[in-house]
Design a protein around this motif. Structure first.
Motif, PDB file in Angstrom:
ATOM      1  N   GLN A  27       0.838  -1.197   0.000  1.00  0.00           N
ATOM      2  CA  GLN A  27       0.000   0.000   0.000  1.00  0.00           C
ATOM      3  C   GLN A  27       0.876   1.251   0.000  1.00  0.00           C
ATOM      4  O   GLN A  27       0.614   2.222  -0.722  1.00  0.00           O
ATOM      5  CB  GLN A  27      -0.912  -0.010   1.229  1.00  0.00           C
ATOM      6  CG  GLN A  27      -1.918   1.127   1.242  1.00  0.00           C
ATOM      7  CD  GLN A  27      -2.842   1.051   2.447  1.00  0.00           C
ATOM      8  OE1 GLN A  27      -2.419   0.766   3.564  1.00  0.00           O
ATOM      9  NE2 GLN A  27      -4.118   1.287   2.221  1.00  0.00           N
ATOM     10  N   THR A  28       1.938   1.218   0.790  1.00  0.00           N
ATOM     11  CA  THR A  28       2.857   2.362   0.876  1.00  0.00           C
ATOM     12  C   THR A  28       3.603   2.562  -0.440  1.00  0.00           C
ATOM     13  O   THR A  28       3.794   3.700  -0.884  1.00  0.00           O
ATOM     14  CB  THR A  28       3.850   2.157   2.042  1.00  0.00           C
ATOM     15  OG1 THR A  28       3.121   1.919   3.246  1.00  0.00           O
ATOM     16  CG2 THR A  28       4.738   3.368   2.232  1.00  0.00           C
ATOM     17  N   LEU A  29       4.032   1.470  -1.070  1.00  0.00           N
ATOM     18  CA  LEU A  29       4.703   1.580  -2.371  1.00  0.00           C
ATOM     19  C   LEU A  29       3.808   2.280  -3.388  1.00  0.00           C
ATOM     20  O   LEU A  29       4.247   3.155  -4.140  1.00  0.00           O
ATOM     21  CB  LEU A  29       5.082   0.188  -2.900  1.00  0.00           C
ATOM     22  CG  LEU A  29       6.357  -0.451  -2.354  1.00  0.00           C
ATOM     23  CD1 LEU A  29       6.483  -1.878  -2.857  1.00  0.00           C
ATOM     24  CD2 LEU A  29       7.601   0.363  -2.745  1.00  0.00           C
ATOM     25  N   GLY A  30       2.531   1.877  -3.405  1.00  0.00           N
ATOM     26  CA  GLY A  30       1.595   2.493  -4.347  1.00  0.00           C
ATOM     27  C   GLY A  30       1.403   3.977  -4.089  1.00  0.00           C
ATOM     28  O   GLY A  30       1.483   4.810  -4.995  1.00  0.00           O
ATOM     29  N   LYS A  31       1.195   4.328  -2.825  1.00  0.00           N
ATOM     30  CA  LYS A  31       0.933   5.727  -2.478  1.00  0.00           C
ATOM     31  C   LYS A  31       2.130   6.633  -2.741  1.00  0.00           C
ATOM     32  O   LYS A  31       1.977   7.824  -3.012  1.00  0.00           O
ATOM     33  CB  LYS A  31       0.535   5.834  -1.001  1.00  0.00           C
ATOM     34  CG  LYS A  31      -0.902   5.425  -0.706  1.00  0.00           C
ATOM     35  CD  LYS A  31      -1.220   5.688   0.768  1.00  0.00           C
ATOM     36  CE  LYS A  31      -2.687   5.427   1.066  1.00  0.00           C
ATOM     37  NZ  LYS A  31      -3.010   5.714   2.481  1.00  0.00           N
ATOM     38  N   THR A  32       3.339   6.084  -2.621  1.00  0.00           N
ATOM     39  CA  THR A  32       4.543   6.916  -2.732  1.00  0.00           C
ATOM     40  C   THR A  32       5.206   6.842  -4.110  1.00  0.00           C
ATOM     41  O   THR A  32       6.248   7.457  -4.316  1.00  0.00           O
ATOM     42  CB  THR A  32       5.576   6.528  -1.643  1.00  0.00           C
ATOM     43  OG1 THR A  32       5.893   5.132  -1.762  1.00  0.00           O
ATOM     44  CG2 THR A  32       5.027   6.786  -0.252  1.00  0.00           C
ATOM     45  N   TRP A  33       4.612   6.092  -5.052  1.00  0.00           N
ATOM     46  CA  TRP A  33       5.147   6.017  -6.424  1.00  0.00           C
ATOM     47  C   TRP A  33       4.996   7.391  -7.077  1.00  0.00           C
ATOM     48  O   TRP A  33       3.891   7.888  -7.242  1.00  0.00           O
ATOM     49  CB  TRP A  33       4.386   4.948  -7.199  1.00  0.00           C
ATOM     50  CG  TRP A  33       4.814   4.707  -8.610  1.00  0.00           C
ATOM     51  CD1 TRP A  33       4.019   4.786  -9.722  1.00  0.00           C
ATOM     52  CD2 TRP A  33       6.100   4.296  -9.098  1.00  0.00           C
ATOM     53  NE1 TRP A  33       4.720   4.454 -10.859  1.00  0.00           N
ATOM     54  CE2 TRP A  33       6.013   4.162 -10.504  1.00  0.00           C
ATOM     55  CE3 TRP A  33       7.325   4.060  -8.477  1.00  0.00           C
ATOM     56  CZ2 TRP A  33       7.089   3.785 -11.299  1.00  0.00           C
ATOM     57  CZ3 TRP A  33       8.405   3.681  -9.268  1.00  0.00           C
ATOM     58  CH2 TRP A  33       8.286   3.537 -10.646  1.00  0.00           C
ATOM     59  N   PRO A  34       6.113   8.047  -7.441  1.00  0.00           N
ATOM     60  CA  PRO A  34       6.052   9.460  -7.817  1.00  0.00           C
ATOM     61  C   PRO A  34       5.879   9.683  -9.330  1.00  0.00           C
ATOM     62  O   PRO A  34       6.187   8.816 -10.145  1.00  0.00           O
ATOM     63  CB  PRO A  34       7.432   9.968  -7.381  1.00  0.00           C
ATOM     64  CG  PRO A  34       8.332   8.785  -7.632  1.00  0.00           C
ATOM     65  CD  PRO A  34       7.499   7.547  -7.382  1.00  0.00           C
ATOM     66  N   ASN A  35       5.410  10.870  -9.673  1.00  0.00           N
ATOM     67  CA  ASN A  35       5.362  11.276 -11.084  1.00  0.00           C
ATOM     68  C   ASN A  35       6.683  11.953 -11.452  1.00  0.00           C
ATOM     69  O   ASN A  35       6.720  13.119 -11.841  1.00  0.00           O
ATOM     70  CB  ASN A  35       4.193  12.242 -11.313  1.00  0.00           C
ATOM     71  CG  ASN A  35       2.866  11.530 -11.262  1.00  0.00           C
ATOM     72  OD1 ASN A  35       2.666  10.532 -11.952  1.00  0.00           O
ATOM     73  ND2 ASN A  35       1.948  12.032 -10.447  1.00  0.00           N
ATOM     74  N   ASN A  36       7.758  11.209 -11.335  1.00  0.00           N
ATOM     75  CA  ASN A  36       9.095  11.746 -11.596  1.00  0.00           C
ATOM     76  C   ASN A  36       9.800  10.799 -12.568  1.00  0.00           C
ATOM     77  O   ASN A  36       9.998   9.622 -12.262  1.00  0.00           O
ATOM     78  CB  ASN A  36       9.865  11.860 -10.274  1.00  0.00           C
ATOM     79  CG  ASN A  36      11.276  12.382 -10.465  1.00  0.00           C
ATOM     80  OD1 ASN A  36      12.081  11.813 -11.194  1.00  0.00           O
ATOM     81  ND2 ASN A  36      11.593  13.482  -9.788  1.00  0.00           N
ATOM     82  N   ALA A  37      10.153  11.310 -13.723  1.00  0.00           N
ATOM     83  CA  ALA A  37      10.680  10.457 -14.796  1.00  0.00           C
ATOM     84  C   ALA A  37      11.972   9.744 -14.392  1.00  0.00           C
ATOM     85  O   ALA A  37      12.143   8.545 -14.661  1.00  0.00           O
ATOM     86  CB  ALA A  37      10.911  11.288 -16.049  1.00  0.00           C
TER      87      ALA A  37
ATOM     88  N   LYS B  34      -2.301  -1.127  -9.768  1.00  0.00           N
ATOM     89  CA  LYS B  34      -3.177  -0.192 -10.474  1.00  0.00           C
ATOM     90  C   LYS B  34      -2.641   1.239 -10.347  1.00  0.00           C
ATOM     91  O   LYS B  34      -2.578   1.977 -11.338  1.00  0.00           O
ATOM     92  CB  LYS B  34      -4.598  -0.291  -9.909  1.00  0.00           C
ATOM     93  CG  LYS B  34      -5.627   0.449 -10.739  1.00  0.00           C
ATOM     94  CD  LYS B  34      -7.028   0.161 -10.247  1.00  0.00           C
ATOM     95  CE  LYS B  34      -8.053   0.935 -11.061  1.00  0.00           C
ATOM     96  NZ  LYS B  34      -9.423   0.719 -10.562  1.00  0.00           N
ATOM     97  N   THR B  35      -2.245   1.633  -9.137  1.00  0.00           N
ATOM     98  CA  THR B  35      -1.668   2.966  -8.936  1.00  0.00           C
ATOM     99  C   THR B  35      -0.384   3.133  -9.748  1.00  0.00           C
ATOM    100  O   THR B  35      -0.143   4.182 -10.359  1.00  0.00           O
ATOM    101  CB  THR B  35      -1.360   3.206  -7.445  1.00  0.00           C
ATOM    102  OG1 THR B  35      -2.539   2.964  -6.688  1.00  0.00           O
ATOM    103  CG2 THR B  35      -0.890   4.617  -7.199  1.00  0.00           C
ATOM    104  N   TYR B  36       0.439   2.084  -9.760  1.00  0.00           N
ATOM    105  CA  TYR B  36       1.701   2.087 -10.518  1.00  0.00           C
ATOM    106  C   TYR B  36       1.437   2.385 -11.992  1.00  0.00           C
ATOM    107  O   TYR B  36       2.093   3.248 -12.592  1.00  0.00           O
ATOM    108  CB  TYR B  36       2.365   0.717 -10.328  1.00  0.00           C
ATOM    109  CG  TYR B  36       3.515   0.394 -11.241  1.00  0.00           C
ATOM    110  CD1 TYR B  36       4.822   0.765 -10.921  1.00  0.00           C
ATOM    111  CD2 TYR B  36       3.312  -0.337 -12.416  1.00  0.00           C
ATOM    112  CE1 TYR B  36       5.891   0.431 -11.750  1.00  0.00           C
ATOM    113  CE2 TYR B  36       4.375  -0.668 -13.248  1.00  0.00           C
ATOM    114  CZ  TYR B  36       5.655  -0.287 -12.906  1.00  0.00           C
ATOM    115  OH  TYR B  36       6.710  -0.617 -13.736  1.00  0.00           O
TER     116      TYR B  36
END
Length: 242
Positions: free
Chosen positions: A92-102, A136-138
């Protein structure tokens, strides 16, 4: 920032420090806090989170597997429940913290995908649901699905989609838990939508398409009409792609 108040980076550093504590119950509380703070501030500290979460996932996956084969006394049952909660918290934490950073995505996107796919094949149904939600978040944030086509992006996205399509066959064909099948269908729907919108269907190999279609066809006899209809719709969509 406000006068006399800590800055956002200072807050994050303090919370991350607590995430590194050994006590598992405390660690999970700290991770949940860190995930919410990072999601709210849109700060990219994924490298720090990965250093904490990936060892936690590997350690708890091994512990869960060991306990599954040991005696079933109450103490082991409580330990198994704690390990499961730790895995759920980590994904859950991995999903929430996956950033929009190339740059960050380029560094971690394949390893994170492989980690999720591996747990999909080996985990209990509750962890599978958690992994699928993170997956899904990823894919919602995966910048490769927004970029213009070039050889480097094509290779990276093809690898990710090959791993994912192979792993998704397990939850799609899970006969016991409709919640697992529902989440898996949701990921397939997102992949079909985003791959189509970005014009990158050629990144989905013939073998991957066949795997998905075969697994989706098993859902045509599902006890839930909504899952049957969704699987049929997705199967037709995949078949129609050039």
């Amino acid at each position: 920032s406000s006068p006399g108040q800590p800055s956002v980076p200072e807050v994050i550093d303090l919370v991350l420090k607590e995430c590194r504590k050994d006590n598992l119950v405390y660690k999970m509380a700290a991770l949940g806090c860190a995930a919410d703070v990072l999601q709210a501030t849109q700060e990219d500290r994924f490298s720090d989170m990965a250093d904490i979460l990936i060892p936690l996932i590997k350690k708890n996956s091994a512990a869960t597997s060991r306990l599954r084969h040991d005696s079933d006394d109450d103490r082991d049952e409580k330990e198994k429940e704690l390990q499961t909660e730790a895995l759920l918290c980590a994904f859950q934490t991995l999903g929430k913290t996956w950033p929009n950073n190339a740059q960050t995505q380029e560094r971690f996107q394949l390893d994170l995908c492989c980690l999720m796919c591996e747990r999909l094949k080996l985990s209990t149904w509750r962890v599978q649901v958690g992994v699928l939600q993170s997956m899904k978040t990823y894919f919602q944030r995966l910048l490769l699905l927004e970029k213009e086509k070039d050889n480097q992006n094509f290779t990276a996205l093809s690898l990710i989609l090959t791993e994912t399509c192979s792993a998704l066959t397990h939850p799609l064909e899970n006969k016991s838990y409709s919640s697992v099948r529902t989440e898996a269908l949701s990921v397939v729907e997102l992949l079909v939508k985003r791959t189509g919108e970005s014009g990158q269907w050629e990144c989905v190999s013939g073998k991957s398409r066949e795997q998905l279609q075969r697994s989706l066809s098993t859902l045509q006899t599902d006890s839930r009409p909504d899952l049957r209809d969704k699987a049929q719709e997705l199967r037709r969509n995949i078949q129609s792609q050039p």
